[in-house]
Design an enzyme around this catalytic site. Structure first.
Site, short mmCIF file in Angstrom:
data_model
loop_
_atom_site.label_atom_id
_atom_site.label_comp_id
_atom_site.label_asym_id
_atom_site.label_seq_id
_atom_site.Cartn_x
_atom_site.Cartn_y
_atom_site.Cartn_z
N HIS A 14 0.88 -1.20 0.00
CA HIS A 14 0.00 0.00 0.00
C HIS A 14 0.90 1.23 0.00
O HIS A 14 1.50 1.57 1.02
CB HIS A 14 -0.90 0.00 1.24
CG HIS A 14 -1.84 1.16 1.29
ND1 HIS A 14 -3.19 1.01 1.46
CD2 HIS A 14 -1.65 2.51 1.18
CE1 HIS A 14 -3.78 2.19 1.47
NE2 HIS A 14 -2.85 3.13 1.30
N HIS A 16 1.55 5.38 -1.64
CA HIS A 16 1.17 6.57 -2.42
C HIS A 16 2.43 7.16 -3.03
O HIS A 16 3.35 7.57 -2.31
CB HIS A 16 0.52 7.62 -1.51
CG HIS A 16 -0.76 7.14 -0.91
ND1 HIS A 16 -1.99 7.33 -1.51
CD2 HIS A 16 -1.01 6.45 0.23
CE1 HIS A 16 -2.93 6.79 -0.77
NE2 HIS A 16 -2.37 6.25 0.30
N LYS A 100 -9.43 -0.44 -5.58
CA LYS A 100 -9.46 0.23 -4.28
C LYS A 100 -10.81 0.87 -4.02
O LYS A 100 -11.29 1.66 -4.83
CB LYS A 100 -8.36 1.31 -4.25
CG LYS A 100 -8.30 2.11 -2.96
CD LYS A 100 -7.82 1.29 -1.78
CE LYS A 100 -7.93 2.02 -0.47
NZ LYS A 100 -6.73 2.68 -0.04
N HIS A 137 -10.46 1.09 1.97
CA HIS A 137 -10.23 2.11 3.00
C HIS A 137 -11.40 1.95 3.95
O HIS A 137 -12.51 2.39 3.66
CB HIS A 137 -10.17 3.52 2.41
CG HIS A 137 -9.88 4.54 3.47
ND1 HIS A 137 -8.67 5.18 3.59
CD2 HIS A 137 -10.62 4.96 4.53
CE1 HIS A 137 -8.69 5.98 4.65
NE2 HIS A 137 -9.86 5.86 5.23
N HIS A 175 -4.46 -0.71 5.88
CA HIS A 175 -4.01 0.09 7.03
C HIS A 175 -4.95 -0.02 8.23
O HIS A 175 -5.52 0.96 8.67
CB HIS A 175 -3.79 1.55 6.65
CG HIS A 175 -4.86 2.18 5.78
ND1 HIS A 175 -6.19 2.08 6.04
CD2 HIS A 175 -4.76 2.92 4.64
CE1 HIS A 175 -6.88 2.73 5.12
NE2 HIS A 175 -6.03 3.24 4.25
N ASP A 248 1.50 2.63 3.51
CA ASP A 248 0.67 3.83 3.35
C ASP A 248 1.54 5.08 3.40
O ASP A 248 1.07 6.14 3.82
CB ASP A 248 -0.44 3.89 4.41
CG ASP A 248 -1.57 4.83 4.01
OD1 ASP A 248 -1.61 5.27 2.84
OD2 ASP A 248 -2.40 5.14 4.89
O1 DOR Z 1 -3.31 9.33 5.77
C1 DOR Z 1 -3.68 9.07 4.65
N1 DOR Z 1 -3.15 9.65 3.57
N2 DOR Z 1 -4.67 8.19 4.50
C2 DOR Z 1 -5.24 7.95 3.31
O2 DOR Z 1 -6.15 7.18 3.26
C3 DOR Z 1 -4.81 8.71 2.11
C4 DOR Z 1 -3.44 9.18 2.25
C5 DOR Z 1 -3.06 10.21 1.22
O3 DOR Z 1 -3.33 10.00 0.03
O4 DOR Z 1 -2.48 11.22 1.58
ZN ZN Z 2 -3.31 5.11 1.70
#
Ligand code: DOR
Ligand code: ZN
Length: 343
Positions: A14, A16, A100, A137, A175, A248
């Protein structure tokens, strides 16, 4: 005392990565340690179709540091208009490894997410048929549900009904932050697993709120009370194959974190493996780190574990407090605990 620890190269289930300059700035911090990652689709606009995912994958591959061997495992952002045929084609092509589910409004860039879960039943049916996992999520967004209860309520009101309606659907609870989620995963024999972040193994809600508000510890789902953190640690270090690493890691510039309405996300890509080694060692479970970071994830996703390895050395690592990006500095997660392992 063990001085080195060699494990199969880990994957991040997971992650970003964002896009453009931010993608180029953060990607090397993941490729330094990880061979693959499940790439979150919450860009603006989101990665909804197979074509979107192919284009995003190509941008990630083009941004790879020289010599890096890294495979982005793409995901699609589920909307109420997602076409089951497009999903199936993207999966058949080997492009997409999960879909997702963001409840609409739950987190960063989730406005196009799902409000009416019945509307996505045909997509879920197709995913169950072809064996494509759903990543959730897991938080409801109802205004009357307290933010600290939103994960537990999601399990009862949304996830359990979905799983009963689609028993063959493979689900990854992303998460997880509560003992409720740990118990729910343990209660299922098949088709259910969970990712756990590095930061939720280290912080509880006091870290965010005691002694002044700490925006860099604010993420979603928000960290809960200590008993929940301990349940996550027990799950992660147990070796139970249903729990695996999804960092995450979610970079936001300091300018976007340090606001009256700051963004959610902890940027842990640079020091995740050092922190995990510390956590597992503290819990007398260094021998389970490989299962959590390198073996359980591929097994659930039906992929082979990586052939190459990562060696950690017992040596205090040095991390910058932040990385510079063309968009501005991004603070690196500070685990507070002293770290003794360099990856
Ligand atoms: O803390 C987070 N940041 N939780 C999420 O679900 C998205 C992520 C983000 O894209 O910044
Ligand atoms: Zn995330």
């Amino acid at each position: 005392m063990t001085q080195t620890l060699t494990i199969r190269r880990p994957d991040d289930w997971h992650l970003h990565l964002r896009d453009g300059d931010m993608l180029r700035a953060v990607l090397p911090h993941t490729t330094a340690h990880f061979a693959r990652a499940i790439i979150m689709p919450n860009l603006v606009p989101p990665v909804v179709t197979g074509d979107d995912a192919r284009a995003y994958r190509d941008r990630i591959v083009a941004a790879l540091p020289k010599g890096a061997e890294f495979t982005p495992l793409m995901t699609l952002y589920l909307t109420e208009n997602t076409d089951p045929k497009d999903v199936a084609a993207a999966h058949a092509e080997g492009l997409v490894h999960a879909v997702k589910l963001y409840p609409a409004g739950a987190t960063t860039n989730s406005a196009s997410g799902v409000a009416d879960f019945d509307k996505v039943a045909p997509v879920l049916e197709k995913m169950a048929e072809i064996g494509l996992p759903l990543c959730t999520h897991g938080e409801v967004t109802d205004a009357d549900v307290d933010i600290f209860d939103r994960e537990a309520v999601f399990i009862d009101r949304v996830l359990d009904p979905i799983r009963r309606g689609h028993p063959d659907l493979k689900v990854v609870m992303e998460h997880i932050t509560t003992a409720n989620a740990v118990d729910y995963v343990r209660s299922a024999d098949t088709n259910l697993a969970a990712t756990i972040t590095t930061h939720h193994l280290v912080i509880n809600r006091n870290h965010i709120l005691v002694g002044g508000i700490k925006p860099h510890y604010y993420c979603l789902p928000v960290a809960k009370r200590e008993e929940h953190r301990l349940a996550l640690r027990a799950a992660a270090t147990s070796g139970d194959a249903r729990f695996f690493l999804g960092t995450d890691s979610a970079p936001h510039t300091d300018a976007n974190k340090l606001l009256p309405c700051g963004c959610a996300g902890c940027f842990t890509a640079p020091n995740t493996m050092s922190i995990l080694a510390e956590v597992f060692e503290q819990d007398g479970a260094l021998d389970q780190l490989e299962a959590f970071a390198s073996l359980n994830g591929p097994r659930y996703y039906g992929l082979p574990a990586n052939e190459d390895t990562l060696t950690l050395v017992r040596e205090a690592p040095e991390f910058p407090s932040h990385i510079d990006t063309p968009d501005g500095p991004v603070t690196v997660f500070d685990p507070i605990i002293p770290l003794n392992w360099t990856a």
